[in-house]
Design a protein around this motif. Structure first.
Motif, mmCIF file in Angstrom:
data_model
loop_
_atom_site.group_PDB
_atom_site.id
_atom_site.type_symbol
_atom_site.label_atom_id
_atom_site.label_comp_id
_atom_site.label_asym_id
_atom_site.label_seq_id
_atom_site.Cartn_x
_atom_site.Cartn_y
_atom_site.Cartn_z
ATOM 1 N N PHE A 1 0.993 -1.240 -0.106
ATOM 2 C CA PHE A 1 -0.148 -0.134 -0.050
ATOM 3 C C PHE A 1 0.958 1.045 0.157
ATOM 4 O O PHE A 1 1.641 1.185 0.493
ATOM 5 C CB PHE A 1 -0.757 -0.049 1.228
ATOM 6 N N ASP A 2 0.316 2.337 -0.454
ATOM 7 C CA ASP A 2 1.067 3.578 -0.371
ATOM 8 C C ASP A 2 0.510 4.426 0.832
ATOM 9 O O ASP A 2 -0.329 3.594 1.621
ATOM 10 C CB ASP A 2 0.709 4.518 -1.621
ATOM 11 N N ALA A 3 1.099 5.475 1.057
ATOM 12 C CA ALA A 3 0.817 6.372 2.190
ATOM 13 C C ALA A 3 -0.698 6.597 2.483
ATOM 14 O O ALA A 3 -1.021 6.665 3.607
ATOM 15 C CB ALA A 3 1.684 7.268 2.442
ATOM 16 N N ASP A 4 -1.517 6.707 1.459
ATOM 17 C CA ASP A 4 -2.829 6.966 1.594
ATOM 18 C C ASP A 4 -3.817 5.470 1.550
ATOM 19 O O ASP A 4 -4.974 5.759 1.722
ATOM 20 C CB ASP A 4 -3.376 7.708 0.277
ATOM 21 N N GLY A 5 -3.203 4.541 1.909
ATOM 22 C CA GLY A 5 -4.113 3.229 2.156
ATOM 23 C C GLY A 5 -4.369 2.672 0.604
ATOM 24 O O GLY A 5 -5.296 1.942 0.929
ATOM 25 N N LEU A 6 -4.176 3.188 -0.500
ATOM 26 C CA LEU A 6 -4.395 2.597 -1.693
ATOM 27 C C LEU A 6 -3.493 1.573 -1.916
ATOM 28 O O LEU A 6 -2.136 1.644 -1.901
ATOM 29 C CB LEU A 6 -4.448 3.569 -2.734
ATOM 30 N N MET A 7 -3.835 0.368 -2.446
ATOM 31 C CA MET A 7 -2.911 -0.687 -3.116
ATOM 32 C C MET A 7 -2.406 -0.387 -4.187
ATOM 33 O O MET A 7 -2.960 -0.044 -5.305
ATOM 34 C CB MET A 7 -3.658 -2.260 -3.036
#
Length: 154
Positions: free
Chosen positions: A110-116
């Motif tokens: 995941f990225d820092a925004d919680g998107l995979m």
């Protein structure tokens, strides 16, 4: 766009992320599912590779056209920082009426925004008889009181 829970994951937030993913996939709505991934997300799914949301939407739409009566259970396997490992099983029926239980593992980043941003899936399909099905809830979200993979012995 932020998609909580956000990394770094705890046991609780990783389990929440897994259940949210399961719920989304059980909706069988490719557009809604794709919003959990970065616009440039990279997938490996069996022998196919998808790059970006548009390819993810196309892949999922084709998948659910071919996999009738799709019902999925995901279970947290491990987590660390911004990564989660999941095991899963789903049941589905093909156009001839043959039932399958598909088993697999996924590794997510995941990225820092919680998107995979990355999804790597390994999946095996086992033909089963209709009488061997274990996932019999109405199409859509798995009920909270339905047994987990571990409780089903899968």
């Amino acid at each position: 766009m932020s998609r909580p829970p956000l990394p770094p994951f705890t046991a609780e937030t990783a389990a929440q992320k897994v259940r949210l993913a399961e719920d989304a996939w059980n909706s069988r709505d490719p557009e809604a599912v794709s919003r959990a991934y970065t616009p440039q997300s990279r997938w490996r799914n069996r022998a196919s590779f998808q790059n970006g949301r548009a390819e993810i939407v196309d892949f999922l739409a084709a998948k659910w056209r071919n996999e009738d009566e799709y019902r999925l259970i995901k279970e947290l396997w491990a987590y660390d920082g911004n990564r989660i490992a999941v095991r899963f099983a789903y049941e589905w029926r093909d156009e001839t009426g043959q039932w399958y239980r598909s088993y697999g593992n996924e590794n997510w980043q995941f990225d820092a925004d919680g998107l995979m941003e990355e999804r790597h899936a390994s999946i095996n399909d086992l033909p089963i008889e209709a009488s061997q099905r274990k996932f019999r809830w109405p199409l859509g979200r798995r009920p909270d009181d339905h047994p987990s993979l571990s409780e089903l012995g899968l």
